[in-house]
Design a protein around this motif. Structure first.
Motif, PDB file in Angstrom:
ATOM      1  N   PRO A 120      53.442  59.622   2.879  1.00  0.00           N
ATOM      2  CA  PRO A 120      52.030  59.283   2.671  1.00  0.00           C
ATOM      3  C   PRO A 120      51.199  60.419   2.075  1.00  0.00           C
ATOM      4  O   PRO A 120      50.280  60.168   1.300  1.00  0.00           O
ATOM      5  CB  PRO A 120      51.549  58.915   4.075  1.00  0.00           C
ATOM      6  N   ARG A 121      51.530  61.660   2.406  1.00  0.00           N
ATOM      7  CA  ARG A 121      50.767  62.778   1.835  1.00  0.00           C
ATOM      8  C   ARG A 121      51.021  62.899   0.334  1.00  0.00           C
ATOM      9  O   ARG A 121      50.083  63.061  -0.453  1.00  0.00           O
ATOM     10  CB  ARG A 121      51.160  64.084   2.541  1.00  0.00           C
ATOM     11  N   MET A 122      52.278  62.797  -0.079  1.00  0.00           N
ATOM     12  CA  MET A 122      52.602  62.873  -1.494  1.00  0.00           C
ATOM     13  C   MET A 122      52.102  61.637  -2.239  1.00  0.00           C
ATOM     14  O   MET A 122      51.657  61.717  -3.389  1.00  0.00           O
ATOM     15  CB  MET A 122      54.103  63.041  -1.681  1.00  0.00           C
ATOM     16  N   GLN A 123      52.192  60.492  -1.583  1.00  0.00           N
ATOM     17  CA  GLN A 123      51.661  59.266  -2.175  1.00  0.00           C
ATOM     18  C   GLN A 123      50.162  59.408  -2.422  1.00  0.00           C
ATOM     19  O   GLN A 123      49.647  59.003  -3.467  1.00  0.00           O
ATOM     20  CB  GLN A 123      51.940  58.078  -1.249  1.00  0.00           C
ATOM     21  N   ALA A 124      49.461  59.991  -1.457  1.00  0.00           N
ATOM     22  CA  ALA A 124      48.023  60.191  -1.610  1.00  0.00           C
ATOM     23  C   ALA A 124      47.720  61.150  -2.748  1.00  0.00           C
ATOM     24  O   ALA A 124      46.747  60.967  -3.500  1.00  0.00           O
ATOM     25  CB  ALA A 124      47.429  60.711  -0.306  1.00  0.00           C
ATOM     26  N   ALA A 125      48.550  62.177  -2.914  1.00  0.00           N
ATOM     27  CA  ALA A 125      48.351  63.128  -4.005  1.00  0.00           C
ATOM     28  C   ALA A 125      48.553  62.454  -5.359  1.00  0.00           C
ATOM     29  O   ALA A 125      47.785  62.672  -6.302  1.00  0.00           O
ATOM     30  CB  ALA A 125      49.306  64.312  -3.851  1.00  0.00           C
ATOM     31  N   ALA A 126      49.593  61.630  -5.457  1.00  0.00           N
ATOM     32  CA  ALA A 126      49.841  60.920  -6.711  1.00  0.00           C
ATOM     33  C   ALA A 126      48.734  59.906  -6.992  1.00  0.00           C
ATOM     34  O   ALA A 126      48.287  59.745  -8.135  1.00  0.00           O
ATOM     35  CB  ALA A 126      51.206  60.222  -6.656  1.00  0.00           C
ATOM     36  N   GLN A 127      48.275  59.222  -5.946  1.00  0.00           N
ATOM     37  CA  GLN A 127      47.192  58.255  -6.127  1.00  0.00           C
ATOM     38  C   GLN A 127      45.900  58.957  -6.527  1.00  0.00           C
ATOM     39  O   GLN A 127      45.132  58.446  -7.350  1.00  0.00           O
ATOM     40  CB  GLN A 127      46.982  57.468  -4.843  1.00  0.00           C
TER      41      GLN A 127
ATOM     42  N   ALA B  33      51.366  55.417 -14.809  1.00  0.00           N
ATOM     43  CA  ALA B  33      52.253  55.279 -13.653  1.00  0.00           C
ATOM     44  C   ALA B  33      52.944  56.604 -13.382  1.00  0.00           C
ATOM     45  O   ALA B  33      53.230  57.366 -14.313  1.00  0.00           O
ATOM     46  CB  ALA B  33      53.283  54.179 -13.883  1.00  0.00           C
ATOM     47  N   ILE B  34      53.217  56.867 -12.108  1.00  0.00           N
ATOM     48  CA  ILE B  34      53.862  58.114 -11.690  1.00  0.00           C
ATOM     49  C   ILE B  34      54.853  57.812 -10.564  1.00  0.00           C
ATOM     50  O   ILE B  34      54.525  57.085  -9.626  1.00  0.00           O
ATOM     51  CB  ILE B  34      52.842  59.148 -11.158  1.00  0.00           C
TER      52      ILE B  34
ATOM     53  N   MET C 289      55.034  56.514  -5.415  1.00  0.00           N
ATOM     54  CA  MET C 289      55.118  55.566  -6.523  1.00  0.00           C
ATOM     55  C   MET C 289      53.727  54.931  -6.687  1.00  0.00           C
ATOM     56  O   MET C 289      53.283  54.189  -5.814  1.00  0.00           O
ATOM     57  CB  MET C 289      56.179  54.505  -6.246  1.00  0.00           C
ATOM     58  N   VAL C 290      53.052  55.254  -7.790  1.00  0.00           N
ATOM     59  CA  VAL C 290      51.680  54.789  -7.983  1.00  0.00           C
ATOM     60  C   VAL C 290      51.481  54.314  -9.416  1.00  0.00           C
ATOM     61  O   VAL C 290      52.245  54.662 -10.320  1.00  0.00           O
ATOM     62  CB  VAL C 290      50.651  55.905  -7.671  1.00  0.00           C
TER      63      VAL C 290
ATOM     64  N   TYR D  64      55.146  49.120 -12.869  1.00  0.00           N
ATOM     65  CA  TYR D  64      55.459  49.851 -14.092  1.00  0.00           C
ATOM     66  C   TYR D  64      56.407  51.018 -13.847  1.00  0.00           C
ATOM     67  O   TYR D  64      56.781  51.708 -14.793  1.00  0.00           O
ATOM     68  CB  TYR D  64      54.169  50.356 -14.743  1.00  0.00           C
ATOM     69  N   ASN D  65      56.812  51.229 -12.612  1.00  0.00           N
ATOM     70  CA  ASN D  65      57.686  52.355 -12.287  1.00  0.00           C
ATOM     71  C   ASN D  65      59.159  51.986 -12.212  1.00  0.00           C
ATOM     72  O   ASN D  65      59.997  52.890 -12.156  1.00  0.00           O
ATOM     73  CB  ASN D  65      57.269  52.959 -10.939  1.00  0.00           C
ATOM     74  N   VAL D  66      59.493  50.694 -12.186  1.00  0.00           N
ATOM     75  CA  VAL D  66      60.880  50.323 -11.904  1.00  0.00           C
ATOM     76  C   VAL D  66      61.437  49.367 -12.947  1.00  0.00           C
ATOM     77  O   VAL D  66      60.721  48.810 -13.776  1.00  0.00           O
ATOM     78  CB  VAL D  66      61.015  49.689 -10.506  1.00  0.00           C
ATOM     79  N   GLU D  67      62.737  49.176 -12.841  1.00  0.00           N
ATOM     80  CA  GLU D  67      63.473  48.364 -13.794  1.00  0.00           C
ATOM     81  C   GLU D  67      63.129  46.884 -13.679  1.00  0.00           C
ATOM     82  O   GLU D  67      62.649  46.420 -12.652  1.00  0.00           O
ATOM     83  CB  GLU D  67      64.977  48.555 -13.578  1.00  0.00           C
ATOM     84  N   LYS D  68      63.467  46.166 -14.719  1.00  0.00           N
ATOM     85  CA  LYS D  68      63.150  44.742 -14.770  1.00  0.00           C
ATOM     86  C   LYS D  68      63.996  43.930 -13.804  1.00  0.00           C
ATOM     87  O   LYS D  68      63.621  42.813 -13.425  1.00  0.00           O
ATOM     88  CB  LYS D  68      63.351  44.220 -16.194  1.00  0.00           C
ATOM     89  N   SER D  69      65.111  44.465 -13.376  1.00  0.00           N
ATOM     90  CA  SER D  69      66.005  43.713 -12.489  1.00  0.00           C
ATOM     91  C   SER D  69      65.429  43.560 -11.087  1.00  0.00           C
ATOM     92  O   SER D  69      65.953  42.773 -10.292  1.00  0.00           O
ATOM     93  CB  SER D  69      67.369  44.405 -12.410  1.00  0.00           C
TER      94      SER D  69
END
Length: 708
Positions: A336-343, A359-360, A373-374, A390-395
């Motif tokens: 959550p801390r890293m997620q908050a930083a990316a957000q 996207a990151i 993942m944001v 936008y961060n992951v594959e179409k599958s």
């Protein structure tokens, strides 16, 4: 004396009840006697029906909600078909037990499967009051009915379980007799209170206590318990969130019944009657599914991974059902801390109304754990929202399927060259433009050519070393370097580091321009590939689900950390040395460097500026950021697109995607230990102060080594 309409109705009800009583007495005795006519049916027909009934009720495990947790144990999402948290009877307050028994079956502890006396009294009282005030069926019978409804898999089975027929009643009674033989009264009551529907999407007394009162079942007070006990008869009609007036009236009936039975005192009853039914502001919603998660895109990706795990069921449908009913505890990698930083980086550098998307993804080297993942477009169907990740594959569910990755692909060319013995000081004359029309590029299966290819540099040109060319991202250098290495080693290294076409799932295209970018790649794939360099060549498959436990606490098998040495450590060390130059003053990422940590990175700008990238890492964290046009047909970011509410004046990996990466990484690595890259071998570095080769018209040839 004439009898009114109401009197005749009560008389008919009494006669019907006496018939049922005779039948019920026979049932309780083990179905050993013939039956007289029942509801117009012959004794032979009824007796035949009874003899064909099953004697034992097989009860399915109750549906229990599952929870998805972040790495720190905080809740990300709840998944359920029925919001239920089973608890033992010892964790249910005594007043709650007394309330439900009082209103539904006051002689529960005194009779068997059927209470003839209590049923007669309830019928007469309900007739007098003009509506249902007390239950007629015993708690055991009700438990049987709820269990049959719970077992029903189809609409027809549900209809059978609730049909108003003598066959259904006979079935319930016979099952009730069996249940009373198998379980104690307390065990029946415990199962009943955990199975019952308490309205507003809550099942079981624990979930209901949490939902309506933000408390637990063992702490329920008299007015709270009376409210919940009253809900069982009609969970929708008495739902206090829909009709508090009717709900209070029903609660008060329960309180008065408890007083009538001597369960509570007059003082307790009066206090409870004066208590507001609920505090609407205190009602705690229990969001269901990823759409209501605080990290909805990440949650969707987690669920996609879970649905691919055969340990959760034979089919995707089975796995989905188990996820929502199995009471699983799912722990994930997200920090959550890293997620908050990316957000925070997304919030600082973009707006939801932008025409471009950002996207990151952040990954931990050496484990593959996806820490953040944001993206800039929020989750949903409304304007400026999206269901695409936008961060992951179409599958994967909602996966967009990536973008061309531009010059971030040069990192794999560097790795291929170092693997083949080409040192960092290897010079190539790299003019502003180079004619590669019909020039052969060796692939894994032969050769490829481009009859019209005449690429240009967008940055520095000249007689450059590998380090200088990486610092400036000189296209013509790396195109010639890829000719020398061949495209196959580049493709193989990229594949070993988890790179493939995110749209099709196939391998990356081996074309003349491969080192300048291929399609399509995701931020997750690219950040994880660069994390392999940071981990000295150890590739770890991306991992979001770190553990799953069932409702009994037993581990459920699933993919764990899965790492292997994909490229030699010394080759990765060499890549780190080369990409560190990008982050030095004068490099395309020099202005993105922060602090004193070792870091490497690479910009990426694809043709016509349709997408721009920055991927970079420290020894303990890697991230990739992309800004792109995600609307067909894709168009140049420089024209008609905005980011952070402003026109994109510098649609490059350095100028547009770079700041997103910098802000996210700076916040994410805060507090992490400072770790240094390992220096590569001197032979790989070459001459630390190389001199330009003599201008004899010949290019120096490296001594290639076999690709290991």
């Amino acid at each position: 004396m004439r009898t009114g309409r109401g009197g005749r109705s009560r008389a008919r009800s009494l006669i019907t009840f006496l018939g049922v009583s005779v039948l019920s007495g026979a049932l309780a005795a083990g179905f050993a006697v013939p039956f007289a006519g029942f509801a117009g049916r012959g004794s032979a027909e009824v007796a035949e029906t009874v003899q064909t009934l099953p004697k034992e009720l097989v009860v399915d495990p109750v549906a229990v909600r599952s929870r998805i947790l972040a790495a720190d144990g905080s809740l990300i999402a709840t998944l359920y078909e029925q919001n239920r948290v089973p608890v033992p009877l010892s964790s249910i307050s005594p007043i709650m037990r007394k309330a439900i028994v009082a209103i539904e079956d006051s002689r529960f502890y005194e009779h068997g499967a059927l209470d003839l006396k209590g049923t007669l009294r309830a019928m007469l009282r309900n007739q007098t009051e003009g509506e249902v005030q007390q239950g007629g069926s015993s708690i055991t019978q009700q438990y049987v009915k709820m269990s049959l409804v719970e077992k029903a898999k189809t609409a027809a089975e549900r209809a059978d379980a609730t049909a108003v027929t003598y066959q259904r009643k006979l079935t319930e009674l016979r099952y009730a007799v069996a249940i009373e033989d198998q379980l104690s009264k307390d065990e029946i009551l415990e199962r009943y209170l955990n199975l019952a529907n308490f309205g507003d999407g809550t099942y079981g007394v624990q979930a209901a206590a949490q939902h309506y009162f933000r408390t637990t079942a063992d702490k329920l007070t008299l007015p709270q318990a009376a409210l919940l006990a009253g809900l069982v008869k009609n969970p929708t009609g008495y739902d206090p969130t829909n009709d508090p007036v009717r709900s209070k009236a029903r609660r008060d009936v329960v309180i008065k019944r408890m007083l009538e039975l001597g369960v509570i005192t007059v003082h307790q009853a009066n206090q409870a009657l004066r208590t507001p039914v609920i505090n609407p502001a205190a009602v705690e919603p229990v969001p269901n599914g990823c759409a209501n998660s605080r990290y909805p895109f990440y949650c969707d990706y987690v669920v996609s991974k879970l649905l691919a795990n055969p340990a959760l069921g034979a089919t995707v449908k089975d796995r989905d059902h188990y996820l929502k009913t199995g009471g699983l505890l799912i722990r994930t990698s997200i920090d959550p801390r890293m997620q908050a930083a990316a957000q925070a980086s997304i919030d600082q550098h973009s707006k939801t109304t932008d025409t471009a998307i950002a996207a990151i993804t952040v990954v931990q080297p050496g484990t593959g754990l996806v820490k953040a993942m944001v993206q800039s477009k929020p989750y949903g169907n409304g304007r400026n929202h999206t269901n695409y990740n936008y961060n992951v594959e179409k599958s994967y569910a909602g996966g967009f399927g990536g973008f061309q990755n531009g010059s971030t692909m040069k990192a794999f060319t560097i790795a291929a060259a170092l693997s083949r013995g080409i040192p960092m000081d290897y010079r190539i004359n790299s003019p502003e433009q180079i004619d590669l029309r019909n020039k052969k590029f060796r692939t894994c299966t032969g050769y490829t050519r481009d009859p019209t290819y005449q690429p240009k540099n967008s940055t520095h040109s000249g007689d450059l070393t590998m380090v200088e060319a990486a610092r400036f991202s000189t296209n013509t250098y790396f195109l010639q370097l890829s000719q020398r290495t061949g495209l196959c080693p580049i493709a193989r290294i990229a594949a070993k580091l988890g790179m493939y076409n995110a749209q099709t799932g196939g391998p990356l295209d081996q074309v003349a321009s491969m080192t300048l970018g291929v399609g399509y790649v995701t931020p997750l794939m690219l950040s994880n590939a660069y994390a392999t360099f940071a981990a000295r060549g150890k590739y770890c498959a991306p991992l979001v689900v770190t553990s799953v436990r069932d409702k009994s606490g037993r581990p459920v098998p699933g993919p764990g950390i899965n790492c292997k040495q994909a490229i030699p450590r010394q080759v990765a060390d060499g890549v780190n040395r080369v990409l560190s130059a990008v982050m030095m003053p004068g490099g395309t990422g020099g202005h993105l460097r922060f602090g004193t940590r070792d870091m490497g990175g690479k910009t990426g700008t694809i043709q016509q500026n349709l997408a721009v990238w920055f991927a970079g890492y420290t020894p303990n964290l890697a991230a990739a950021a992309v800004v792109a046009d995600a609307s067909l047909p894709y168009t140049n970011l420089m024209f008609g697109h905005d980011l952070n509410g402003q026109d994109i004046a510098d649609p490059t990996g350095s100028g547009t995607a770079g700041p997103l990466w910098e802000t996210a990484m700076q916040g994410a690595v805060h507090g992490l230990p400072v770790v240094r890259f390992v220096a590569p071998p001197r032979k790989m570095i070459g001459d630390p102060n190389p001199k330009p080769p003599p201008d004899n018209g010949k290019k120096p040839k490296p001594k290639p080594k076999p690709n290991r």
